[in-house]
Design a protein around this motif. Structure first.
Motif, short mmCIF file in Angstrom:
data_model
loop_
_atom_site.label_atom_id
_atom_site.label_comp_id
_atom_site.label_asym_id
_atom_site.label_seq_id
_atom_site.Cartn_x
_atom_site.Cartn_y
_atom_site.Cartn_z
N LEU A 249 9.10 32.22 62.51
CA LEU A 249 10.19 31.36 63.00
C LEU A 249 9.66 29.97 63.36
CD1 LEU A 249 12.28 33.71 65.27
CD2 LEU A 249 13.21 32.18 63.50
N SER A 250 8.52 29.95 64.03
CA SER A 250 7.92 28.68 64.42
C SER A 250 7.46 27.89 63.19
CB SER A 250 6.76 28.96 65.37
OG SER A 250 6.17 27.76 65.78
N GLN A 251 6.88 28.61 62.22
CA GLN A 251 6.42 27.96 60.99
C GLN A 251 7.60 27.36 60.21
OE1 GLN A 251 2.99 28.57 58.85
NE2 GLN A 251 2.52 27.81 60.89
N MET A 252 8.74 28.05 60.24
CA MET A 252 9.90 27.57 59.47
C MET A 252 10.41 26.21 59.97
SD MET A 252 10.71 29.07 56.79
CE MET A 252 12.36 28.51 56.40
N THR A 253 10.13 25.88 61.23
CA THR A 253 10.57 24.57 61.73
C THR A 253 9.73 23.44 61.10
OG1 THR A 253 9.09 24.58 63.65
CG2 THR A 253 11.27 25.56 63.95
N LYS A 254 8.61 23.84 60.44
CA LYS A 254 7.71 22.82 59.87
C LYS A 254 7.66 22.85 58.36
CE LYS A 254 5.47 24.48 63.29
NZ LYS A 254 4.64 24.90 64.41
N ILE A 255 8.44 23.74 57.73
CA ILE A 255 8.25 23.93 56.29
C ILE A 255 8.49 22.64 55.49
CG2 ILE A 255 10.58 24.89 55.92
CD1 ILE A 255 9.09 26.55 53.61
N ASP A 256 9.50 21.88 55.85
CA ASP A 256 9.80 20.69 55.04
C ASP A 256 8.65 19.68 55.11
OD1 ASP A 256 12.18 21.68 54.10
OD2 ASP A 256 13.36 20.84 55.75
N LYS A 257 8.03 19.59 56.28
CA LYS A 257 6.87 18.71 56.44
C LYS A 257 5.70 19.22 55.59
CE LYS A 257 4.02 18.89 59.89
NZ LYS A 257 3.63 19.14 61.29
N PHE A 258 5.46 20.54 55.63
CA PHE A 258 4.37 21.13 54.84
C PHE A 258 4.56 20.83 53.35
CE2 PHE A 258 3.71 24.91 58.02
CZ PHE A 258 3.02 24.07 58.88
N ILE A 259 5.79 21.05 52.87
CA ILE A 259 6.06 20.87 51.43
C ILE A 259 5.89 19.40 51.06
CG2 ILE A 259 7.83 21.08 49.60
CD1 ILE A 259 7.24 23.85 50.47
#
Ligand code: PLP
Length: 380
Positions: A249-259
């Motif tokens: 859940l915490s990682q999903m808040t950052k996925i767009d930045k990662f991509i």
């Protein structure tokens, strides 16, 4: 040439304080597994990709196994997949007793070639497992067309492609079922973890059943009383823990930045190598917007082994993904022969993975590029 001070892996998780705190909070909560975080995480993934349902598993391989169960694959059924993938894309068919049929790749995108898929269809074909290799969606438009014409189920292996798009649509809504993996090198991580997303309620029910021993509350069990449940089919314990779901859940808040970071690194590599003689950069279809799980070049002239060793000596974690699945002794023993997929085999001999992940600095990137250019020059 410049040696990196520390070994830089081809892929690496990106974990921050926020991720760590949410896992600690969950450790202090009443539920370590089968608690509220699982449902929240499933909902977050379903909302992100735009599907009705998501079922989380302890890893991506278990998720693929469950998808093959939900698709009803059994002995005598043939399932078509790519030879250039991690073995799990094929192994899941074997778990159900099915036969794996390998269709060759397109040499430029490295993804399964729909024309080759068409050639491999027989009356026994039950499903296709296209792999979004490196994060670029397979040619899903054509693959779904072939599947509908031939009444086949499509399980997309999206282990590399959470966040990637096909004609503006997120991977997840294109196939009948789609698997994402949350292994540390993948687009987001839960340490180990996987999920199947689908819009099909029948598959959804079966996935849930398979994840938890084949146990359910039937009408009969409700009549019996609150303690009663029934095991209606042979399932497994393939559950994800709440600790993993909380991290996810915490990682999903950052996925767009990662991509976004991955896309920038890929653009840098492409810019650096597209005009270098003897190097082929990955072709991207007009329809696709890759999530860039991997960045892979092909070396047409230089010795891949030599470049690999020289780059490793410089602490640059180049890699090769993957050995054609049917070259592994297990598949050789089943009778698959070398030469089966010539594009895949030629590609494999020349392929090299360059590091790509959100933790890389621009300095890492320029060191990688200038070293590789110099090594290529020396080798010609
Ligand atoms: C990582 C991966 C899997 C399996 O996922 P796990 O979570 O490691 O079990 C399946 N297919 C591909 C293409 C992968 O890269």
């Amino acid at each position: 040439m410049k040696k990196l001070s520390e070994f830089l892996s081809y892929g690496h998780q990106s974990i921050d304080e926020e991720d760590i705190q949410i896992v600690i909070e969950t450790l202090r909560s009443p539920f370590l597994t089968q608690g509220p975080k699982i449902k929240e995480f499933e909902q977050a993934i379903a909302d992100y990709v735009g599907t009705k349902y998501a079922v989380a598993f302890c890893n991506g391989t278990a998720a693929l196994h469950a998808a093959c169960y939900a698709a009803g694959i059994s002995e005598g059924d043939e399932v078509i997949t790519s030879p250039i993938t991690f073995a799990a894309s094929a192994n899941c068919v074997r778990y159900m007793g099915g036969t794996v049929v390998f269709a060759d790749i397109d040499a430029n995108t490295y993804n399964i070639d729909p024309a080759e898929v068409r050639k491999k269809i027989t009356p026994n074909t039950k499903a296709i497992i296209p792999v979004d290799f490196t994060g670029q969606p397979a040619d899903m438009g054509t693959i779904m067309e072939i599947a509908r014409e031939n009444n086949l189920i499509v399980i997309e292996d999206g282990a590399h492609s959470l966040g990637a798009e096909y004609i503006g649509k997120k991977v997840g809504t294109l196939a009948d079922m789609t698997m994402f993996s949350f292994h540390p090198v993948k687009p987001i991580t839960t340490a180990e973890g996987g999920i199947i997303v689908t819009n099909n309620e029948k598959y959804y029910r079966k996935l849930q059943l398979f994840r938890s021993h084949g146990i359910e509350q039937t009408e009969h069990s409700i009549e019996q009383g609150g303690w009663y449940y029934e095991m209606t089919d042979l399932g497994y314990n393939y559950r994800m823990t709440d600790l993993q779901a909380a991290l996810g859940l915490s990682q999903m808040t950052k996925i767009d930045k990662f991509i976004q970071q991955r896309r920038e690194i890929a653009a840098f590599y492409t810019e650096a190598f597209q005009d270098i003689e003897g190097v082929i950069v990955p072709e991207q279809l007009e329809e696709t917007n890759s999530g860039w799980h991997l960045y892979m070049i092909q070396l047409e002239r230089a010795s891949r082994k030599q470049i690999f060793e020289q780059m490793r000596y410089l602490n640059i974690g180049v890699h090769v993904h993957y050995i054609p699945v049917y070259w592994h002794p297990y598949y050789q023993q089943l009778g698959y022969e070398r030469g089966l997929c010539p594009n895949a085999e030629n590609w494999y001999e020349r392929a090299l993975t360059l590091p790509i992940h959100p933790n890389m600095t621009t300095e890492d990137l320029s060191i990688i590029v200038s070293n590789l250019k110099e090594l290529l020059n020396q080798s010609y």
